[in-house]
Design a protein around this motif. Structure first.
Motif, PDB file in Angstrom:
ATOM      1  N   GLY A 147       0.824  -1.204   0.000  1.00 47.62           N
ATOM      2  CA  GLY A 147       0.000   0.000   0.000  1.00 47.62           C
ATOM      3  C   GLY A 147       0.857   1.252   0.000  1.00 47.62           C
ATOM      4  N   SER A 148       0.289   2.346   0.444  1.00 49.05           N
ATOM      5  CA  SER A 148       0.979   3.633   0.405  1.00 49.05           C
ATOM      6  C   SER A 148       2.271   3.604   1.211  1.00 49.05           C
ATOM      7  CB  SER A 148       0.067   4.733   0.939  1.00 49.05           C
ATOM      8  OG  SER A 148       0.776   5.954   1.040  1.00 49.05           O
ATOM      9  N   ILE A 149       3.296   4.251   0.673  1.00 47.44           N
ATOM     10  CA  ILE A 149       4.578   4.354   1.369  1.00 47.44           C
ATOM     11  C   ILE A 149       4.640   5.607   2.238  1.00 47.44           C
ATOM     12  CG2 ILE A 149       5.874   5.661  -0.380  1.00 47.44           C
ATOM     13  CD1 ILE A 149       8.184   3.596   0.100  1.00 47.44           C
ATOM     14  N   ALA A 150       3.622   6.441   2.166  1.00 47.62           N
ATOM     15  CA  ALA A 150       3.594   7.674   2.967  1.00 47.62           C
ATOM     16  C   ALA A 150       3.727   7.346   4.454  1.00 47.62           C
ATOM     17  CB  ALA A 150       2.308   8.442   2.716  1.00 47.62           C
ATOM     18  N   GLY A 151       4.614   8.071   5.111  1.00 50.90           N
ATOM     19  CA  GLY A 151       4.820   7.879   6.542  1.00 50.90           C
ATOM     20  C   GLY A 151       5.697   6.702   6.918  1.00 50.90           C
ATOM     21  N   LYS A 152       6.186   5.945   5.939  1.00 48.52           N
ATOM     22  CA  LYS A 152       7.018   4.775   6.217  1.00 48.52           C
ATOM     23  C   LYS A 152       8.486   5.179   6.366  1.00 48.52           C
ATOM     24  CE  LYS A 152       3.503   1.956   5.774  1.00 48.52           C
ATOM     25  NZ  LYS A 152       2.911   1.260   6.934  1.00 48.52           N
ATOM     26  N   ARG A 153       9.286   4.222   6.833  1.00 49.99           N
ATOM     27  CA  ARG A 153      10.723   4.426   7.000  1.00 49.99           C
ATOM     28  C   ARG A 153      11.443   3.585   5.948  1.00 49.99           C
ATOM     29  NH1 ARG A 153      14.453   5.567  11.413  1.00 49.99           N
ATOM     30  NH2 ARG A 153      16.378   4.333  11.234  1.00 49.99           N
ATOM     31  N   VAL A 154      12.274   4.235   5.148  1.00 52.48           N
ATOM     32  CA  VAL A 154      13.041   3.560   4.102  1.00 52.48           C
ATOM     33  C   VAL A 154      14.524   3.670   4.445  1.00 52.48           C
ATOM     34  CG1 VAL A 154      13.636   3.511   1.651  1.00 52.48           C
ATOM     35  CG2 VAL A 154      11.289   4.067   2.354  1.00 52.48           C
ATOM     36  N   ALA A 155      15.223   2.549   4.383  1.00 51.64           N
ATOM     37  CA  ALA A 155      16.656   2.528   4.644  1.00 51.64           C
ATOM     38  C   ALA A 155      17.405   2.299   3.338  1.00 51.64           C
ATOM     39  CB  ALA A 155      16.995   1.418   5.636  1.00 51.64           C
ATOM     40  N   TRP A 156      18.283   3.230   3.006  1.00 46.47           N
ATOM     41  CA  TRP A 156      19.189   3.048   1.867  1.00 46.47           C
ATOM     42  C   TRP A 156      20.554   2.663   2.437  1.00 46.47           C
ATOM     43  CZ3 TRP A 156      19.232   2.681  -3.310  1.00 46.47           C
ATOM     44  CH2 TRP A 156      20.490   2.711  -3.924  1.00 46.47           C
ATOM     45  N   ILE A 157      21.097   1.538   1.977  1.00 44.52           N
ATOM     46  CA  ILE A 157      22.376   1.046   2.480  1.00 44.52           C
ATOM     47  C   ILE A 157      23.389   1.041   1.340  1.00 44.52           C
ATOM     48  CG2 ILE A 157      23.536  -0.810   3.720  1.00 44.52           C
ATOM     49  CD1 ILE A 157      21.138   0.403   5.215  1.00 44.52           C
ATOM     50  N   GLY A 158      24.435   1.863   1.473  1.00 43.97           N
ATOM     51  CA  GLY A 158      25.471   1.840   0.446  1.00 43.97           C
ATOM     52  C   GLY A 158      25.824   3.206  -0.090  1.00 43.97           C
ATOM     53  N   ASP A 159      26.207   3.243  -1.353  1.00 46.78           N
ATOM     54  CA  ASP A 159      26.726   4.442  -1.990  1.00 46.78           C
ATOM     55  C   ASP A 159      25.633   5.497  -2.188  1.00 46.78           C
ATOM     56  OD1 ASP A 159      28.531   6.096  -3.295  1.00 46.78           O
ATOM     57  OD2 ASP A 159      28.282   5.117  -5.239  1.00 46.78           O
ATOM     58  N   GLY A 160      25.991   6.753  -1.997  1.00 40.98           N
ATOM     59  CA  GLY A 160      25.046   7.849  -2.242  1.00 40.98           C
ATOM     60  C   GLY A 160      24.987   8.195  -3.714  1.00 40.98           C
ATOM     61  N   ASN A 161      24.644   7.232  -4.545  1.00 40.03           N
ATOM     62  CA  ASN A 161      24.730   7.357  -5.999  1.00 40.03           C
ATOM     63  C   ASN A 161      23.436   7.882  -6.618  1.00 40.03           C
ATOM     64  OD1 ASN A 161      22.977   5.184  -5.810  1.00 40.03           O
ATOM     65  ND2 ASN A 161      24.445   3.671  -6.572  1.00 40.03           N
ATOM     66  N   ASN A 162      23.281   7.682  -7.924  1.00 48.23           N
ATOM     67  CA  ASN A 162      22.099   8.190  -8.631  1.00 48.23           C
ATOM     68  C   ASN A 162      20.803   7.574  -8.103  1.00 48.23           C
ATOM     69  OD1 ASN A 162      22.648   5.638  -9.708  1.00 48.23           O
ATOM     70  ND2 ASN A 162      22.915   6.362 -11.812  1.00 48.23           N
ATOM     71  N   MET A 163      20.845   6.301  -7.713  1.00 46.37           N
ATOM     72  CA  MET A 163      19.658   5.683  -7.135  1.00 46.37           C
ATOM     73  C   MET A 163      19.320   6.306  -5.789  1.00 46.37           C
ATOM     74  SD  MET A 163      17.783   3.420  -8.614  1.00 46.37           S
ATOM     75  CE  MET A 163      17.102   2.567  -7.201  1.00 46.37           C
ATOM     76  N   CYS A 164      20.319   6.470  -4.960  1.00 42.12           N
ATOM     77  CA  CYS A 164      20.112   7.099  -3.654  1.00 42.12           C
ATOM     78  C   CYS A 164      19.535   8.496  -3.818  1.00 42.12           C
ATOM     79  CB  CYS A 164      21.432   7.141  -2.903  1.00 42.12           C
ATOM     80  SG  CYS A 164      21.335   7.894  -1.273  1.00 42.12           S
ATOM     81  N   GLN A 165      20.053   9.258  -4.765  1.00 40.54           N
ATOM     82  CA  GLN A 165      19.575  10.623  -4.967  1.00 40.54           C
ATOM     83  C   GLN A 165      18.144  10.647  -5.503  1.00 40.54           C
ATOM     84  OE1 GLN A 165      23.803  12.952  -5.330  1.00 40.54           O
ATOM     85  NE2 GLN A 165      22.629  12.752  -7.210  1.00 40.54           N
ATOM     86  N   SER A 166      17.777   9.652  -6.279  1.00 39.00           N
ATOM     87  CA  SER A 166      16.381   9.560  -6.712  1.00 39.00           C
ATOM     88  C   SER A 166      15.473   9.155  -5.558  1.00 39.00           C
ATOM     89  CB  SER A 166      16.253   8.571  -7.878  1.00 39.00           C
ATOM     90  OG  SER A 166      16.790   9.131  -9.059  1.00 39.00           O
ATOM     91  N   TYR A 167      15.996   8.366  -4.624  1.00 37.61           N
ATOM     92  CA  TYR A 167      15.216   8.046  -3.420  1.00 37.61           C
ATOM     93  C   TYR A 167      14.976   9.298  -2.574  1.00 37.61           C
ATOM     94  CZ  TYR A 167      14.013   3.152  -3.332  1.00 37.61           C
ATOM     95  OH  TYR A 167      13.395   1.943  -3.586  1.00 37.61           O
ATOM     96  N   ILE A 168      15.933  10.219  -2.574  1.00 37.27           N
ATOM     97  CA  ILE A 168      15.729  11.482  -1.861  1.00 37.27           C
ATOM     98  C   ILE A 168      14.557  12.239  -2.480  1.00 37.27           C
ATOM     99  CG2 ILE A 168      16.751  13.729  -1.346  1.00 37.27           C
ATOM    100  CD1 ILE A 168      19.476  12.316  -1.173  1.00 37.27           C
ATOM    101  N   ASN A 169      14.526  12.310  -3.810  1.00 36.09           N
ATOM    102  CA  ASN A 169      13.399  12.973  -4.478  1.00 36.09           C
ATOM    103  C   ASN A 169      12.078  12.256  -4.188  1.00 36.09           C
ATOM    104  OD1 ASN A 169      14.744  15.127  -5.714  1.00 36.09           O
ATOM    105  ND2 ASN A 169      15.293  13.921  -7.514  1.00 36.09           N
TER     106      ASN A 169
END
Length: 307
Positions: A147-169
């Motif tokens: 369901g909705s990801i609003a209000g959830k906690r997401v953990a990014w593990i690893g390099d602050g790369n293009n994928m990580c930066q898209s997760y920020i957006n």
């Protein structure tokens, strides 16, 4: 008349992004039932690959065919871009001959320049800074499973790369908390971190990020173009592997994602892709459906504006 492009998730409003994710699942169900239609007969997509890919090519080419159109694969060997023609000139020419363009390239400034000179929508299929199409697939996958990801906690593990930066957006657009665990010196862009500091934080211990997380995501430690750094990166990221032991700290119904290709024994354990948390194969398939929804949105926007 402004042309709508998709260079980052910030090019979509929150409501537009949610509508595209919902539409992606609708298109997926239609495809499974055999009730899908082909609204873009005669439409042509140019696929410009300055970086190679398996999933990107297959998903866009198959998706365009399923929508009734066709796709042209263009590598640097096939175009004047590979021989030094200015990006501006190539954009003006190619966009006069096709209906939509997908580009997978290196510097993000390159795709910005292309879009500024294109008379048709341009889709970012990956740059060194962002990978927004993968985020569409990831967010569709979470929506389908939890369901909705609003209000959830997401953990990014690893390099602050293009994928990580898209997760920020994505954290901004879809209203979730993002905790990034990375070694010092491998953080995402400082301006992005500052802009979205209300939603994003950095930690150095993966356990701090994963504890209580609803979604855990990682990626290769050495992206395309970083092959010479592979050994030094492996040393820097020791202790940042996502495995079954560390996933025990996540929320009881947590999911695990990886955009692939994955390197078993490095950023993930040998069996992580087949674990009870993994939805990686659904995530990979959803590139097809999410991108079809995006193509539909951009082509319909262009048609509506031209009326």
């Amino acid at each position: 008349m402004a042309i709508r492009h998709f260079l980052t998730l910030q090019d979509l409003s929150r409501d537009e992004l949610k509508a595209i994710l919902q539409r992606a699942t609708e298109l997926k169900v239609q495809r499974q039932k055999g009730t899908d239609d082909h609204p873009f007969s005669g439409k042509v997509m140019a696929m410009i690959f300055e970086k190679s890919s398996t999933r990107t090519r297959v998903s866009f080419e198959a998706g365009m065919a399923q929508l009734g159109g066709s796709a042209l694969f263009l590598s640097p060997n096939d175009t004047q871009l590979g021989r030094g023609e200015p990006v501006e000139d190539s954009a003006k020419v190619i966009s006069r001959m096709v209906d939509i363009i997908m580009i997978r390239t290196f510097g993000h400034d390159r795709i910005i320049t292309f879009a500024e000179n294109s008379s048709v929508p341009v889709i970012n299929a990956l740059t060194d800074d962002f990978h927004p199409c993968q985020l569409l697939a990831d967010m569709q996958t979470y929506l389908e499973h939890r369901g909705s990801i609003a209000g959830k906690r997401v953990a990014w593990i690893g390099d602050g790369n293009n994928m990580c930066q898209s997760y920020i957006n994505a954290a901004d657009r879809l209203d979730f908390e993002l905790v990034i665990a990375c070694p010092e010196g491998y953080e995402p862009d400082a301006a992005l971190l500052e802009k979205f500091s209300d939603r994003v934080s950095i930690v150095r211990n993966p356990l701090l990020a994963i504890t209580g997380a609803d979604l855990v995501v990682t990626d290769t430690w050495a992206s395309m173009g970083q092959e010479e750094e592979k050994k030094s990166r492996e040393r820097a990221f020791q202790g940042f592997q996502v495995n079954e032991d560390i996933m025990q700290k996540a929320a009881p119904d947590a999911l695990f994602m990886h955009c692939l290709p994955a390197y078993r024994g490095l950023e993930i354990s040998e069996t992580m892709l087949e674990s009870k948390w993994s939805v990686v194969w659904d995530e990979a398939e959803n590139r097809l459906h999410a991108q079809k929804a995006l193509i539909e949105f951009l082509l319909n926007e262009r048609t509506n504006k031209s009326k």
